[in-house]
Design a protein around this motif. Structure first.
Motif, mmCIF file in Angstrom:
data_model
loop_
_atom_site.group_PDB
_atom_site.id
_atom_site.type_symbol
_atom_site.label_atom_id
_atom_site.label_comp_id
_atom_site.label_asym_id
_atom_site.label_seq_id
_atom_site.Cartn_x
_atom_site.Cartn_y
_atom_site.Cartn_z
ATOM 1 N N UNK A 100 76.806 18.707 -51.952
ATOM 2 C CA UNK A 100 75.857 17.718 -52.460
ATOM 3 C C UNK A 100 75.124 18.258 -53.682
ATOM 4 N N UNK A 101 74.644 19.492 -53.569
ATOM 5 C CA UNK A 101 73.911 20.099 -54.680
ATOM 6 C C UNK A 101 74.825 20.276 -55.887
ATOM 7 N N UNK A 102 76.011 20.800 -55.674
ATOM 8 C CA UNK A 102 76.939 21.041 -56.773
ATOM 9 C C UNK A 102 77.362 19.732 -57.446
ATOM 10 N N UNK A 103 77.645 18.703 -56.650
ATOM 11 C CA UNK A 103 78.077 17.425 -57.213
ATOM 12 C C UNK A 103 76.947 16.760 -58.001
ATOM 13 N N UNK A 104 75.719 16.837 -57.479
ATOM 14 C CA UNK A 104 74.591 16.232 -58.183
ATOM 15 C C UNK A 104 74.357 16.905 -59.527
ATOM 16 N N UNK A 105 74.370 18.222 -59.540
ATOM 17 C CA UNK A 105 74.198 18.936 -60.808
ATOM 18 C C UNK A 105 75.333 18.621 -61.777
ATOM 19 N N UNK A 152 70.083 11.069 -57.619
ATOM 20 C CA UNK A 152 68.809 11.773 -57.492
ATOM 21 C C UNK A 152 68.116 11.405 -56.182
ATOM 22 N N UNK A 153 68.142 10.127 -55.830
ATOM 23 C CA UNK A 153 67.524 9.692 -54.566
ATOM 24 C C UNK A 153 68.255 10.321 -53.384
ATOM 25 N N UNK A 154 69.586 10.300 -53.426
ATOM 26 C CA UNK A 154 70.369 10.898 -52.342
ATOM 27 C C UNK A 154 70.126 12.400 -52.270
ATOM 28 N N UNK A 155 70.022 13.043 -53.432
ATOM 29 C CA UNK A 155 69.798 14.490 -53.464
ATOM 30 C C UNK A 155 68.459 14.858 -52.830
ATOM 31 N N UNK A 156 67.407 14.116 -53.156
ATOM 32 C CA UNK A 156 66.102 14.407 -52.578
ATOM 33 C C UNK A 156 66.112 14.209 -51.064
ATOM 34 N N UNK A 157 66.786 13.160 -50.617
ATOM 35 C CA UNK A 157 66.899 12.939 -49.172
ATOM 36 C C UNK A 157 67.691 14.052 -48.503
#
Length: 448
Positions: A100-105, A152-157
């Motif tokens: 999740x972190x890698x894909x968001x970045x 961004x919303x999914x990442x924060x969740x």
């Protein structure tokens, strides 16, 4: 190599940047070819502004996305720092390999790079060239921005859920189970397999004059190249024993195993030199523990979380109890696996390589010793340790039970040294007796 890349934050974002550059160069060229022939019904959904509007949109996207990317990096670093200080430094690997972190970045950096790349193709009449607005490319940039907002919303969740200790323990447990299934085969009660080195065939026991095999580099033993060791043993007509398990600390020049001639004859000088070199090259060391071939890695992480929770600065026995519950599940699984040394044979069925693996007694000591030391004054921790031993005893085979009985004696001794309320002591005594019964194959219900 795959595991090393998976644990890094940069490969996926770097790939996203490269793809964004390619798309930022290719889509404007596609714009030049198809926009003249595109149907009006489809053109309504594309960007309809002029060059100034296109520049404004792309500049806004690039400026906002680089700010959001910096925020995401900051939140990731804070999460890593929290996991390291609050739980265990060995949990950082679990966070850094989070998809999740890698894909968001990757999405944020790709959108930023794509917007900048497309921005350079926008042309106005004042520039001395024909006016050009890459409508399709700007529309794609807009869609990528919408996807970034959603990400961004999914990442924060996801981040809020990821830093929960229950989630971290679940992830460690899941990864440890995957390593166990990959490295160990199941061994049921009727298989007759032993887990002690003394049960090795006579041809796999080293003589007193065996040739020491020193490690080539200092560090933690990360992996053993079985093909290299087997080829070296066959080439030298020898039997090779590696008596250090993955996860062990190696010092360059210090023996990590031994080799001896299968025929009993001493090795020729050139054979000795080549065998030592090949054996050293087959042992891969790293500066940190990695779970690739280390079946104890997950237990080490769970134990770290447990003793960190029991430290005076945190005082969180509930987390320690939860970590011990996961350790109990892993140990019960390991008790049903074949933990005997791994034997590699040549084409004629002769033993050539012996690779030592952690015994159940060593793994049990890893899971119990430190939580017992730091949690001996907490009845809830002692109760969970008794339950761990009881659950493991139920899944164990006869040859494994002496190790469980030894740890039971240690927990009993620690409990007797503490001053508990009579009710707490009675409960602990009852739990200790239930472990004795489980060692004999009985599981009576624990009455209140």
């Amino acid at each position: 190599m795959r595991d090393a890349l998976r644990a890094q934050l940069w490969p996926l974002p770097a790939l996203g940047v490269l793809l964004a550059v390619a798309a930022g160069v290719g889509l404007p060229r596609l714009d030049r070819r198809i926009l003249r022939d595109i149907r009006p019904s489809l053109a309504e959904y594309l960007f309809g502004g002029g060059p100034s509007a296109a520049r404004a949109v792309l500049e806004a996207i690039a400026g906002s996305l680089i700010s959001v990317t910096a925020l995401t990096f900051s939140l990731t670093v804070v999460t890593l720092q929290l996991a390291s200080s609050q739980f265990s430094p060995r949990l950082l690997r679990t966070f850094s390999q989070d998809r999740y972190v890698q894909t968001t970045l990757a999405l944020f950096l790709a959108t930023f790079t794509y917007a900048l790349t497309v921005l350079r193709t926008v042309r106005t009449e004042a520039s001395g060239q024909a006016m050009f607005v890459p409508q399709l490319s700007v529309t794609v940039a807009f869609l990528l921005t919408l996807a970034s907002v959603f990400a961004l919303v999914v990442f924060l969740s996801h981040l809020a859920r990821k830093i929960r200790v229950e989630t971290m323990l679940r992830d460690v447990h899941r990864d440890a189970e995957g390593t166990i299934r990959k490295l160990l085969t199941e061994s049921g009660p009727s298989s007759g397999r032993r887990t002690e080195e003394s049960q090795l065939p006579s041809g796999a026991l080293p003589p007193s004059d065996a040739l020491p095999l020193p490690a080539g580099a200092s560090g933690f033993l990360a992996a053993v190249n079985r093909k290299t060791l087997l080829a070296a043993a066959i080439d030298a007509d020898a039997v090779v024993l590696i008596d250090r398990c993955p996860g062990s600390s190696l010092i360059a020049g210090t023996p990590a195993g031994a080799a001896w001639s299968r025929t009993g004859e001493p090795f020729a000088p050139h054979t000795r030199h080549r065998l030592v070199e090949q054996a050293a090259s087959a042992l891969t060391t790293e500066s940190e523990l990695i779970p690739d071939q280390d079946i104890a890695y997950g237990l080490r992480q769970l134990t770290d979380v447990a003793i960190k929770a029991l430290s005076p600065g945190i005082n969180d026995p509930t987390t320690a109890v939860h970590a011990l519950s996961h350790s109990s599940a892993l140990l019960s699984d390991l008790a049903q696996r074949d933990l005997s040394p791994l034997l590699l044979y040549d084409d004629h069925g002769r033993i050539r390589v012996v690779l030592r693996r952690s015994t159940l007694a060593e793994l049990l000591h890893l899971a119990v010793a430190q939580p017992l030391r730091y949690g001996a004054a907490e009845p809830a921790v002692l109760a969970r340790l008794y339950m761990l031993l009881r659950e493991l005893a139920w899944h164990s085979r006869p040859e494994q039970r002496p190790a469980i009985a030894d740890q039971l004696a240690r927990v009993r001794s620690a409990a007797e040294r503490e001053e508990f309320h009579p009710n707490d002591r009675a409960d602990l005594t009852h739990l200790a007796d239930s472990v004795d019964q489980a060692l004999t194959g009985n599981w009576p219900p624990i009455t209140p």
